[in-house]
Design an enzyme around this catalytic site. Sequence first.
Site, PDB file in Angstrom:
ATOM      1  N   ARG A  88       0.923  -1.301   0.007  1.00 16.22           N
ATOM      2  CA  ARG A  88      -0.171  -0.011  -0.037  1.00 16.22           C
ATOM      3  C   ARG A  88       0.658   1.159   0.187  1.00 16.22           C
ATOM      4  NH1 ARG A  88      -5.397  -1.385   1.084  1.00 16.22           N
ATOM      5  NH2 ARG A  88      -5.866   0.546   2.384  1.00 16.22           N
ATOM      6  N   ARG A 127     -26.648   3.635  -2.743  1.00 15.88           N
ATOM      7  CA  ARG A 127     -27.513   2.971  -1.730  1.00 15.88           C
ATOM      8  C   ARG A 127     -28.241   3.607  -0.746  1.00 15.88           C
ATOM      9  NH1 ARG A 127     -25.690  -2.135   1.795  1.00 15.88           N
ATOM     10  NH2 ARG A 127     -24.146  -0.731   2.720  1.00 15.88           N
ATOM     11  N   ARG A 161     -27.047   5.503   4.922  1.00 21.22           N
ATOM     12  CA  ARG A 161     -26.040   5.353   5.998  1.00 21.22           C
ATOM     13  C   ARG A 161     -24.928   6.165   5.681  1.00 21.22           C
ATOM     14  NH1 ARG A 161     -26.609  -0.554   5.189  1.00 21.22           N
ATOM     15  NH2 ARG A 161     -27.896  -1.428   6.440  1.00 21.22           N
ATOM     16  N   ARG A 172     -13.195   8.848   0.607  1.00 18.05           N
ATOM     17  CA  ARG A 172     -12.744   7.358   0.502  1.00 18.05           C
ATOM     18  C   ARG A 172     -11.989   7.104  -0.773  1.00 18.05           C
ATOM     19  NH1 ARG A 172     -15.129   1.533   0.340  1.00 18.05           N
ATOM     20  NH2 ARG A 172     -17.160   2.637   0.276  1.00 18.05           N
TER      21      ARG A 172
END
Length: 218
Positions: A88, A127, A161, A172
């Site tokens: 990473r 969503r 959410r 993100r």
Amino acid sequence: MNLMLMGLPGAGKGTQAEKIVDAYHIPHISTGDMFRAAMADQTELGVKAKSFIDKGELVPDDVTNGIVEERLAQADTNVGYLLDGFPRTLDQADALAAITDKLNKPLDGVINIDVDPEILADRLSGRFICKNCGATYHKLYHPTKVEGTCDRCGEHVFFQREDDKPETVKNRLKVNIEMNTPLLDYYEKRNLLYTVDGNQEIDDVFSAVQKVLDTIKD
Ligand SMILES: [Zn+2]
């Protein structure tokens, strides 16, 4: 074939990983699985890693790299491997190069599943949930039959959410882009990077992956 898979969240990395592993019979080595196995087996490094995770701290690179080395030293990777979720950082990339040199299992290629971040933002933030009955919808994949009305209970109030909210998703993605970009450059410079257009149907993405892997094999 010794491979690594990269892609932003929502790019379909998990799906492609499964297909590659099935078609080429190489083990899928994901960071999460590696850590879980090392902790379950209570290896020295697994126990060390757990002590950091339990404290809510980041596992230091020497522990993570050690776990990767132990995993890649196992015999099932003699036929190849598909690494996923590691490295990473550039330090980890250098560590991986040293490990794979030592084990004589150097990377043959890095597959990057490339999808426009705007499209990913739409996928990942689509969503929404009915506030009354909890039915879950997705604006792209599973919209309500009548706009603004819950199919199940007929109410009209929905919520998202925290993780699904556009600001959270964009952040993100931004964090992941910032993390991935130097790694993509790193592997590009070493002529190991293969970019596959991920803006296609799943099977078409896999065909593109297979084309790349056919050139690597030769
Ligand atoms: Zn409802």
